[in-house]
Design a protein around this motif. Structure first.
Motif: not given
Length: 216
Positions: A31-60
């Motif tokens: 899961x760590x790898x696919x999160x990083x890839x989704x964030x790097x590729x700026x997929x819609x879900x990757x962007x969502x995940x990044x917003x929570x990570x940047x805020x120091x929150x758990x990804x829902x």
């Protein structure tokens, strides 16, 4: 073959999954790898995940589940997959069941890797990670050729803050109950198998391959 590797932090899920990936020619999905890839590729879900990570929150759950679902639809998963780090909760396990039903498939095997707590603490506290490519080493069991430098990309190796001994013990304690609940969930489905993860990487891999062959 569709399978999950379960176990407490430091039990060797990632190490064993990578070796299984080579032997079975099915993808290791961490899961760590696919999160990083989704964030790097700026997929819609990757962007969502990044917003929570940047805020120091758990990804829902809904975002995590969405990212995993997206990954399982890729062509390389057609003949199977090895999930590592997902599911972490019963809700995620139930969501995975639904995803697989939609794909007209089901889990074949859930492997629960086991080791004594003091062994896990020693493994984790000795772990070093490359800041650039994420490659993992161990100061005793798998050191880099040059201390502090990644063999693969030349990046700097660090000890993650959550790999310090005090934090490690807390992480293991927090994970014990969650992992036990997941183990019970899959035990009730009749697909859980426990494997001892001590005695060396190759020995553990041999145990895993014997179990997989027996359940094909």
């Amino acid at each position: 073959m569709d399978m999950i590797l379960l176990g407490l932090p430091g039990v060797g899920k990632g190490t064993q999954a990578k070796k299984l990936e080579e032997s079975l020619e099915i993808p290791h999905i961490a899961t760590g790898d696919i999160f990083r890839k989704a964030i790097k590729n700026e997929t819609p879900l990757g962007k969502k995940a990044k917003s929570f990570i940047d805020a120091g929150e758990l990804v829902p759950d809904e975002v995590t589940i969405g990212i995993v679902k997206e990954r399982l639809t890729k062509p390389d998963c057609e003949n199977g997959f090895i999930l590592d780090g997902f599911p972490r909760t019963i809700a995620q396990a139930e969501a995975l069941d639904e995803i697989l039903v939609e794909q007209n498939r089901e889990l074949d095997l859930v492997i629960y890797l086991q080791a004594e707590i003091d062994i896990l603490v020693k493994r984790l506290a000795g772990r070093r990670v490359c800041v650039d490519c994420g490659a993992v080493y161990h100061v005793e069991n798998d050191p880099p050729e040059v201390e502090g430098v990644c063999d693969k990309c030349g990046g700097k190796l660090i000890q993650r803050s959550d790999d310090q001994e005090k934090t490690v013990k807390k992480r293991i304690e927090v994970n014990k109950e969650k992992t036990a609940k997941l183990a019970d969930y899959y035990q009730n489905k009749g697909i859980l198998h426990e494997v001892e993860s001590t005695g060396g990487i190759d020995k553990v891999q041999q145990r895993l391959m014997e179990l997989i062959e027996a359940n094909k």
